[in-house]
Design a protein around this motif. Structure first.
Motif, PDB file in Angstrom:
ATOM      1  N   ARG A  46      42.825   5.691  44.115  1.00 48.38           N
ATOM      2  CA  ARG A  46      44.196   5.651  43.611  1.00 48.38           C
ATOM      3  C   ARG A  46      45.210   6.111  44.648  1.00 48.38           C
ATOM      4  NH1 ARG A  46      46.472   9.845  40.717  1.00 48.38           N
ATOM      5  NH2 ARG A  46      44.395  10.634  40.197  1.00 48.38           N
ATOM      6  N   THR A  47      44.850   7.125  45.435  1.00 50.14           N
ATOM      7  CA  THR A  47      45.792   7.677  46.412  1.00 50.14           C
ATOM      8  C   THR A  47      45.522   7.212  47.835  1.00 50.14           C
ATOM      9  OG1 THR A  47      44.403   9.634  46.754  1.00 50.14           O
ATOM     10  CG2 THR A  47      46.089   9.772  45.030  1.00 50.14           C
ATOM     11  N   ASP A  50      39.106  13.731  38.809  1.00 54.54           N
ATOM     12  CA  ASP A  50      38.259  12.556  39.045  1.00 54.54           C
ATOM     13  C   ASP A  50      36.874  12.874  39.587  1.00 54.54           C
ATOM     14  OD1 ASP A  50      40.271  10.931  38.120  1.00 54.54           O
ATOM     15  OD2 ASP A  50      41.019  10.385  40.103  1.00 54.54           O
ATOM     16  N   LYS A  72      36.250   6.098  40.582  1.00 53.97           N
ATOM     17  CA  LYS A  72      37.537   6.480  41.167  1.00 53.97           C
ATOM     18  C   LYS A  72      37.442   6.653  42.687  1.00 53.97           C
ATOM     19  CE  LYS A  72      39.501   7.164  37.048  1.00 53.97           C
ATOM     20  NZ  LYS A  72      40.665   6.423  36.550  1.00 53.97           N
TER      21      LYS A  72
END
Length: 202
Positions: free
Chosen positions: A117-118, A149, A155
Motif C-alpha cells: 500500500r505504501t 498488517d 499486504k
C-alpha cells in the motif's frame, strides 16, 4: 551515522560446531515463550566471546546488548510451528541472526518485504520521509503499516530472501520489514536453529 542496511558474513565463528552443540544444550522451556514468534527460545543466552566488539568493528559503530530483548538467545523452530505475528521490525539499534542449522538441513532463511500500500521497504526514520509517506510521526506509521498488517501476508511483497547457511551471520537494519523464513525439521537437531542479536548503541 549511516549504517549498512544488510551485511552477510560467512564463517563467522571459528568453531561453529562447538557453538551449535552449546546452543542445542540450552533449555528451550515452552513456558519461557514471551513473544509472537514461532518456535521456542532458549532460557539463557549463548555466550559468543567478543561478539559486541566484533560487530562494532564490522559496522564501524559501537554496540552493546539491547536491554529488554532476547539478545544472544537461541531459537528453535520446527515444521508446523506457528507464530502470532508476521512481517515486523525489531526494537533495537541494529539486528543480527546467526544460523546454526547444519548446511544439509538449511532451508529458507530470512525474508525481507515491501509494503504494497505504501511502497515502503522499511520504516523511514527522518521526519521528511515520514511525512512523504503520509504520516505525522513515526509511531503513526508503525501502527498503520507494521502493527496493522503484520498478520496479513497479502499486504506484503517479498523482495529478497537471505539464504540460511551454517555459520552465516546476517546483520541488518531493524527498521527493514522482515520475517523468519520457513520452519523445518522434527527435532532441534535438524530444525531451524538460530542465534538472535539485538544491539543498542554502545
Amino acid at each position: 551515522m549511516i549504517l549498512p542496511s544488510l551485511l552477510i558474513i560467512d564463517d563467522f565463528i571459528a568453531d561453529p560446531l562447538a557453538a551449535r552443540t552449546a546452543a542445542l544444550a540450552l533449555n528451550y522451556d515452552p513456558d519461557n515463550k514471551h513473544g509472537n514468534y514461532p518456535g521456542h527460545i532458549s532460557t539463557k543466552p549463548l555466550d559468543i566471546q567478543g561478539l559486541n566488539e566484533r560487530v562494532s568493528t564490522i559496522i564501524n559503530a559501537p554496540v552493546k546488548a539491547a536491554p529488554d530483548t532476547s539478545h544472544g538467545h537461541c531459537r528453535v523452530t520446527l515444521k508446523g510451528d506457528k507464530g502470532r505475528s508476521g512481517v515486523h521490525i525489531d526494537p533495537a539499534f541494529y539486528s543480527g541472526i546467526l544460523y546454526l542449522s547444519l548446511s544439509e538441513h538449511c532451508k529458507g532463511g530470512t525474508e525481507f518485504f515491501r509494503h504494497k500500500r505504501t511502497g515502503l521497504e522499511r520504516v523511514p526514520t527522518d521526519p521528511a520521509a515520514i511525512a512523504k509517506a503520509g504520516y505525522s510521526d513515526i509511531n503513526a506509521l508503525i501502527e498503520d503499516v507494521v502493527n496493522k498488517d503484520t498478520t496479513h501476508p497479502a499486504k506484503w511483497m517479498k523482495v529478497m530472501t537471505v539464504p540460511m547457511r551454517f555459520n552465516r551471520l546476517i546483520l541488518f537494519s531493524p527498521w527493514m520489514f522482515h520475517n523468519s523464513g520457513m520452519a523445518f525439521g522434527t527435532t532441534p537437531e535438524d530444525g531451524r536453529l538460530v542465534n538472535l542479536m539485538f544491539f543498542a548503541k554502545g
